[in-house]
Design a protein around this motif. Structure first.
Motif, PDB file in Angstrom:
ATOM      1  N   ALA A 172      11.038   5.240   5.084  1.00 34.36           N
ATOM      2  CA  ALA A 172       9.659   5.525   5.500  1.00 34.36           C
ATOM      3  C   ALA A 172       8.814   5.945   4.299  1.00 34.36           C
ATOM      4  CB  ALA A 172       9.642   6.608   6.566  1.00 34.36           C
ATOM      5  N   LEU A 173       9.406   6.739   3.413  1.00 38.11           N
ATOM      6  CA  LEU A 173       8.686   7.161   2.215  1.00 38.11           C
ATOM      7  C   LEU A 173       8.351   5.957   1.334  1.00 38.11           C
ATOM      8  CD1 LEU A 173       7.553   9.395   0.407  1.00 38.11           C
ATOM      9  CD2 LEU A 173       9.844   9.623  -0.576  1.00 38.11           C
ATOM     10  N   ALA A 174       9.286   5.027   1.212  1.00 35.55           N
ATOM     11  CA  ALA A 174       9.033   3.816   0.420  1.00 35.55           C
ATOM     12  C   ALA A 174       7.879   3.015   1.010  1.00 35.55           C
ATOM     13  CB  ALA A 174      10.297   2.965   0.357  1.00 35.55           C
ATOM     14  N   VAL A 175       7.804   2.957   2.330  1.00 29.68           N
ATOM     15  CA  VAL A 175       6.705   2.243   2.984  1.00 29.68           C
ATOM     16  C   VAL A 175       5.391   2.973   2.745  1.00 29.68           C
ATOM     17  CG1 VAL A 175       5.762   1.503   5.211  1.00 29.68           C
ATOM     18  CG2 VAL A 175       8.188   1.174   4.712  1.00 29.68           C
ATOM     19  N   ARG A 176       5.425   4.292   2.801  1.00 31.08           N
ATOM     20  CA  ARG A 176       4.196   5.067   2.542  1.00 31.08           C
ATOM     21  C   ARG A 176       3.721   4.869   1.103  1.00 31.08           C
ATOM     22  NH1 ARG A 176       2.697   7.199   7.096  1.00 31.08           N
ATOM     23  NH2 ARG A 176       4.249   8.025   8.543  1.00 31.08           N
ATOM     24  N   LYS A 177       4.639   4.659   0.187  1.00 25.49           N
ATOM     25  CA  LYS A 177       4.251   4.348  -1.195  1.00 25.49           C
ATOM     26  C   LYS A 177       3.549   2.994  -1.260  1.00 25.49           C
ATOM     27  CE  LYS A 177       7.697   7.116  -3.600  1.00 25.49           C
ATOM     28  NZ  LYS A 177       8.860   7.112  -4.497  1.00 25.49           N
ATOM     29  N   LYS A 178       4.013   2.050  -0.436  1.00 27.46           N
ATOM     30  CA  LYS A 178       3.350   0.747  -0.377  1.00 27.46           C
ATOM     31  C   LYS A 178       1.924   0.909   0.145  1.00 27.46           C
ATOM     32  CE  LYS A 178       7.445  -2.102   0.281  1.00 27.46           C
ATOM     33  NZ  LYS A 178       8.125  -3.069   1.144  1.00 27.46           N
ATOM     34  N   ILE A 179       1.749   1.797   1.115  1.00 26.49           N
ATOM     35  CA  ILE A 179       0.415   2.063   1.645  1.00 26.49           C
ATOM     36  C   ILE A 179      -0.488   2.555   0.531  1.00 26.49           C
ATOM     37  CG2 ILE A 179      -0.966   3.493   3.210  1.00 26.49           C
ATOM     38  CD1 ILE A 179       1.494   3.551   5.077  1.00 26.49           C
ATOM     39  N   ALA A 180       0.010   3.495  -0.254  1.00 27.85           N
ATOM     40  CA  ALA A 180      -0.783   4.047  -1.359  1.00 27.85           C
ATOM     41  C   ALA A 180      -1.099   2.969  -2.389  1.00 27.85           C
ATOM     42  CB  ALA A 180      -0.031   5.198  -2.017  1.00 27.85           C
ATOM     43  N   HIS A 181      -0.180   2.037  -2.592  1.00 26.24           N
ATOM     44  CA  HIS A 181      -0.417   0.971  -3.556  1.00 26.24           C
ATOM     45  C   HIS A 181      -1.478  -0.020  -3.043  1.00 26.24           C
ATOM     46  CE1 HIS A 181       0.417  -1.916  -6.697  1.00 26.24           C
ATOM     47  NE2 HIS A 181       0.610  -2.843  -5.783  1.00 26.24           N
ATOM     48  N   VAL A 182      -1.433  -0.309  -1.755  1.00 28.05           N
ATOM     49  CA  VAL A 182      -2.380  -1.251  -1.161  1.00 28.05           C
ATOM     50  C   VAL A 182      -3.765  -0.619  -1.011  1.00 28.05           C
ATOM     51  CG1 VAL A 182      -2.945  -2.510   0.955  1.00 28.05           C
ATOM     52  CG2 VAL A 182      -0.645  -2.608   0.028  1.00 28.05           C
ATOM     53  N   ASP A 183      -3.776   0.622  -0.535  1.00 26.96           N
ATOM     54  CA  ASP A 183      -5.033   1.329  -0.259  1.00 26.96           C
ATOM     55  C   ASP A 183      -5.237   2.422  -1.304  1.00 26.96           C
ATOM     56  OD1 ASP A 183      -7.271   2.532   0.761  1.00 26.96           O
ATOM     57  OD2 ASP A 183      -6.361   3.114   2.664  1.00 26.96           O
ATOM     58  N   LYS A 184      -5.959   2.100  -2.328  1.00 26.27           N
ATOM     59  CA  LYS A 184      -6.158   3.040  -3.448  1.00 26.27           C
ATOM     60  C   LYS A 184      -6.916   4.299  -3.031  1.00 26.27           C
ATOM     61  CE  LYS A 184      -4.364   0.079  -6.323  1.00 26.27           C
ATOM     62  NZ  LYS A 184      -3.003   0.149  -6.685  1.00 26.27           N
ATOM     63  N   THR A 185      -7.626   4.242  -1.887  1.00 29.86           N
ATOM     64  CA  THR A 185      -8.379   5.427  -1.436  1.00 29.86           C
ATOM     65  C   THR A 185      -7.525   6.356  -0.606  1.00 29.86           C
ATOM     66  OG1 THR A 185      -9.136   4.338   0.599  1.00 29.86           O
ATOM     67  CG2 THR A 185     -10.508   4.092  -1.369  1.00 29.86           C
ATOM     68  N   ASN A 186      -6.304   5.936  -0.279  1.00 30.64           N
ATOM     69  CA  ASN A 186      -5.406   6.753   0.564  1.00 30.64           C
ATOM     70  C   ASN A 186      -4.679   7.757  -0.312  1.00 30.64           C
ATOM     71  OD1 ASN A 186      -3.443   7.810   2.237  1.00 30.64           O
ATOM     72  ND2 ASN A 186      -3.041   5.854   3.246  1.00 30.64           N
TER      73      ASN A 186
END
Length: 91
Positions: A77-91
């Motif tokens: 789940a943490l790895a997926v959340r890192k992907k979110i941060a990579h995709v959405d720079k404002t997150n």
């Protein structure tokens, strides 16, 4: 179950050929027939990210991360959340 396999093959083929919109449409059908499938959520997130649809990618990645957390897979789940941060720079 055979229909789902067929849809997934078609969606994968479209994705490999660079037809992200068509792949997304087919993966959405798979998601409706088999909701909560982690692989489908991840594929939809990746395809939306490729298209530049940040909000849709974030939505699918978040659903995937939440699903993994419910299953006790916190590192995944943490790895997926890192992907979110990579995709959405404002997150």
């Amino acid at each position: 179950s055979q229909a789902l396999k067929c849809y997934r093959k078609v969606a994968e083929h479209y994705a490999k050929q660079g037809f992200a919109a068509k792949a997304i449409a087919v993966f959405n059908k798979v998601a409706k027939l088999s909701p909560g499938t982690p692989e489908v959520m991840e594929k939809l997130a990746e395809l939306h990210a490729q298209k530049g649809s940040v909000s849709e990618a974030r939505e699918h990645y978040t659903a995937l991360a939440n699903h993994l957390e419910r299953e006790g897979k916190r590192l995944e789940a943490l790895a997926v959340r890192k992907k979110i941060a990579h995709v959405d720079k404002t997150n």
